[in-house]
Design a protein around this motif. Structure first.
Motif, PDB file in Angstrom:
ATOM      1  N   HIS A  17      17.988 -55.262  16.339  1.00 47.21           N
ATOM      2  CA  HIS A  17      16.534 -55.314  16.180  1.00 47.21           C
ATOM      3  C   HIS A  17      15.843 -56.340  17.083  1.00 47.21           C
ATOM      4  CE1 HIS A  17      17.893 -53.299  12.480  1.00 47.21           C
ATOM      5  NE2 HIS A  17      16.807 -52.588  12.687  1.00 47.21           N
ATOM      6  N   GLU A  19      14.202 -57.612  20.247  1.00 46.73           N
ATOM      7  CA  GLU A  19      13.557 -56.998  21.412  1.00 46.73           C
ATOM      8  C   GLU A  19      14.135 -57.483  22.735  1.00 46.73           C
ATOM      9  OE1 GLU A  19       9.310 -57.002  21.511  1.00 46.73           O
ATOM     10  OE2 GLU A  19       9.181 -56.649  19.341  1.00 46.73           O
ATOM     11  N   GLY A  20      14.583 -58.721  22.770  1.00 42.74           N
ATOM     12  CA  GLY A  20      15.086 -59.298  24.011  1.00 42.74           C
ATOM     13  C   GLY A  20      16.515 -58.911  24.360  1.00 42.74           C
ATOM     14  N   LYS A  51      17.126 -59.220  28.259  1.00 40.85           N
ATOM     15  CA  LYS A  51      16.274 -58.498  29.224  1.00 40.85           C
ATOM     16  C   LYS A  51      16.241 -59.170  30.589  1.00 40.85           C
ATOM     17  CE  LYS A  51      13.006 -56.067  26.277  1.00 40.85           C
ATOM     18  NZ  LYS A  51      11.603 -55.953  25.857  1.00 40.85           N
TER      19      LYS A  51
END
Length: 164
Positions: A17, A19-20, A51
């Motif tokens: 979960h 995002e990075g 990311k």
């Protein structure tokens, strides 16, 4: 998803979960090390990529076990592997990191009592419990003393001693 404990499962779900995090792999590498004069294999729990391209190898361990000698023997192998490959290293229970123990303020009377007692020889659970209760020490205090003083702690049976 391969996991060995609910602690690991919880960490993997956080990665899912986050995002990075763009990718993760459970048990990504097999690292060789020697312990008690025998070759051993250590498999870190997870490798993940952020990311921005940075890679991190994480070991998920209950905070109570972060000071166990078996971990102290294999984690330098992980540190060196990460250094050689430019990866970050994370040792956590999913909420706190091992660095939390390094930065923890240890009650001085507890640490002094524990270290002074260890000068006479190893401690079993009964002796340790008496010191812990006398000083109202926490597990965080205990693990911090182990890490900062390079003590050797085994659990089965419970034994705490100074390095030789």
């Amino acid at each position: 998803m391969q996991y060995e404990s609910l602690l690991e499962l919880g960490f993997f779900l956080k990665l899912e979960h986050a995002e990075g995090v763009v990718f993760y792999q459970e048990q990504p590498f097999r690292l060789e090390y020697t312990w008690q004069e025998k070759p051993r294999i250590y498999t870190p729990d997870v490798f993940f990529v952020l990311k921005d391209g940075r890679g991190i190898i994480a070991e998920v361990k209950a905070r109570y076990y972060m000071g166990l000698y078996t971990n102290m023997v294999k984690w330098p192998v992980l540190r060196e592997y990460c250094r050689q490959h430019g990866y970050g290293r994370l040792i956590t229970d999913g909420r706190i990191t091992i660095q939390s123990f390094w930065h923890h303020t240890i009650p001085a009377p507890f640490q002094k009592s524990l270290l002074d007692t260890l000068l006479a020889g190893p401690l079993a659970w009964r002796e340790y419990r008496q010191i812990r209760e006398t000083h109202q020490a926490t597990w965080t205090d205990f693990v911090a003393v182990i890490l900062r003083n390079h003590l050797i702690w085994t659990l089965h049976p419970f034994k705490l001693r100074c390095p030789m």
